[in-house]
Scaffold this active site. Sequence first.
Site, mmCIF file in Angstrom:
data_model
loop_
_atom_site.group_PDB
_atom_site.id
_atom_site.type_symbol
_atom_site.label_atom_id
_atom_site.label_comp_id
_atom_site.label_asym_id
_atom_site.label_seq_id
_atom_site.Cartn_x
_atom_site.Cartn_y
_atom_site.Cartn_z
ATOM 1 N N ARG A 1 -1.091 8.763 2.104
ATOM 2 C CA ARG A 1 -2.470 9.202 1.924
ATOM 3 C C ARG A 1 -2.643 10.718 1.965
ATOM 4 N NH1 ARG A 1 -5.568 4.631 5.653
ATOM 5 N NH2 ARG A 1 -5.312 2.917 4.165
ATOM 6 N N ARG B 1 -1.152 8.634 9.381
ATOM 7 C CA ARG B 1 -1.054 7.191 9.614
ATOM 8 C C ARG B 1 -0.613 6.451 8.359
ATOM 9 N NH1 ARG B 1 -4.570 2.765 8.868
ATOM 10 N NH2 ARG B 1 -6.288 4.127 8.230
ATOM 11 N N GLU C 1 0.844 -1.195 0.000
ATOM 12 C CA GLU C 1 0.000 0.000 0.000
ATOM 13 C C GLU C 1 0.879 1.244 0.000
ATOM 14 O OE1 GLU C 1 -4.108 -1.293 2.164
ATOM 15 O OE2 GLU C 1 -2.456 -0.843 3.502
ATOM 16 N N HIS D 1 -11.466 9.738 7.202
ATOM 17 C CA HIS D 1 -11.246 8.302 7.342
ATOM 18 C C HIS D 1 -10.715 7.873 8.705
ATOM 19 C CE1 HIS D 1 -10.394 4.231 6.056
ATOM 20 N NE2 HIS D 1 -9.096 4.366 6.299
ATOM 21 N N HIS E 1 -9.098 9.639 3.539
ATOM 22 C CA HIS E 1 -8.725 8.576 2.604
ATOM 23 C C HIS E 1 -8.916 9.109 1.184
ATOM 24 C CE1 HIS E 1 -8.395 4.754 0.566
ATOM 25 N NE2 HIS E 1 -8.023 4.203 1.706
#
Length: 547
Positions: free
Chosen positions: A284, A380, A113, A345, A238
């Site tokens: 992100r 995060r 990711e 998110h 997100h």
Amino acid sequence: MLNFDVAIVGSGLAGLSTAIKLADDKKIAIISKRTLSESSSQWAQGGIAASVSSVDSTEAHVNDTIVAGAGLCDESVTKFVTANSASALNWLTKMGVNFTKQANTSELHLTKEGGHSHRRIAHVADTTGSAIQSALIEKVNNHPNITIFEDHIAVDLITNKKLKIIKTEKNICLGLYVLENTSGKVVTIQADVTVLATGGASKVYLYTTNPDVSTGDGISMAWRSGCRVANMEFVQFHPTCLYHPHEKSFLISEVLRGEGGILKLPNNKPFMHLYDIRGDLAPRDVVARAIDFEMKKRGIECVYLDISHKSKKFIMEHFPMIYERCLSLNIDISKDPIPVVPAAHYSCGGVMTDFNAQTDVDNLYAVGEAAYTGLHGANRLASNSLLECLVFSDAAVSHIVAKHKAHREILPRWDASRVTDADEEVLITHTWNELRRFMWNYVGIVRTNKRLSRAMHRIDMLRDEVNEFYTNFKISNNLIELRNLLQVAELIVKSAISRKESRGLHFSKDFPETSNKKYITILEPANFVGAIEKKHTIKKEKSTSIG
């Protein structure tokens, strides 16, 4: 009054794992606002980050986390969590979670990711959260020491400072009040230990990937009881939430980009390479800001995520749930790009805790998204959240078993003798909608001093209205959530105003540069100054590794 050794508020991964690990030794209550399966954990598609590959390392995982966190991650916490990632996966496997394996082998299939330098995401296809929750729910449903209170919402914590009992300088949690939604009765629960596992607060925004239960209840209750909170300004948006009139909060997993998905403009042109050398696999915060900028620059309602260059077989093997959900909306992702927009998110800030998940209030713990451990910093890293739940649930359990004894104080019943039935419930709905809309417009992906000031002004006005409503009328689920959301909104805005730089998830047009000075934003309840430690970091005692 009901009596338990441990009361756990929340039924996501943090709450259920804590309950299971304690249940052989303690009498447990799990308080769930709706059913056990309604939580952010249930919705998690990606997986759990774990440096278990032969080509990966804990050091690389730590470095990726710190880079994504824009320098604000607590390095000791980051090392602690990542070092226990393999043990966390092993525990879930023992609980019956069947992680996806490499074809024809017993080896875990690891995916990648944004922000990760290696493939290290253990998953169950694209429904990891659902698979984990199903396994753990079966365990708690069949354990004789666990009592489940579904369709119950925590109203507030009960402490000795509030009741003015127990002659000590310490602020001690004695239990909590809980509203039974169906009957409207408020139950008093006495507990030697209370664990907040209530998740985040993304429902404070108009557009979110979170379920309706994510209303910041644990953060608000802890704050009202005297706990400090930290880094509330860092709200993760997100980058890829499905943009469709019939789907308000369906997440398109980051794994889709990890497996080759490309973000494109309506003219079919990729654009992420213009913003970051990592392109579509940038962290992100970078991707969300890039999408937001392109949408505003071009006046478009969404961008597109395209994985149609992969074979249909590949797509259906890796993303069966996303494929089916999109197909039900007449979007065939094996042929067509997916319309996406950013959405609130994850809350990187929360209730300050130590290595044992303890808060500033004795006998009160916070685990999961409700807590600020120092792991996530200013942003995060993908799939670190479920890992954090598992590692800190074990740390909390070790400390609870070793340190806590029964206090068995007699607690007062909830007093509803001076309130009446609400005359206009519509006020709650209108206030809720107004709050979420101005938080989206004024305290979103890009912020300014003027927008933050306007948001604070509206919060001050609405707080007075809601407090008057809370004081004079019988409480309801909606009123409790609105009260908590207003409190969380205030904490987010105050934290954002105090940060005079742009870093990670907080981007200010008035302070576009990143400061050389690294600091966390700490807010301390004014009413409890002197009752809690007046220092900027909780002493972090080393906790036992899990396994």
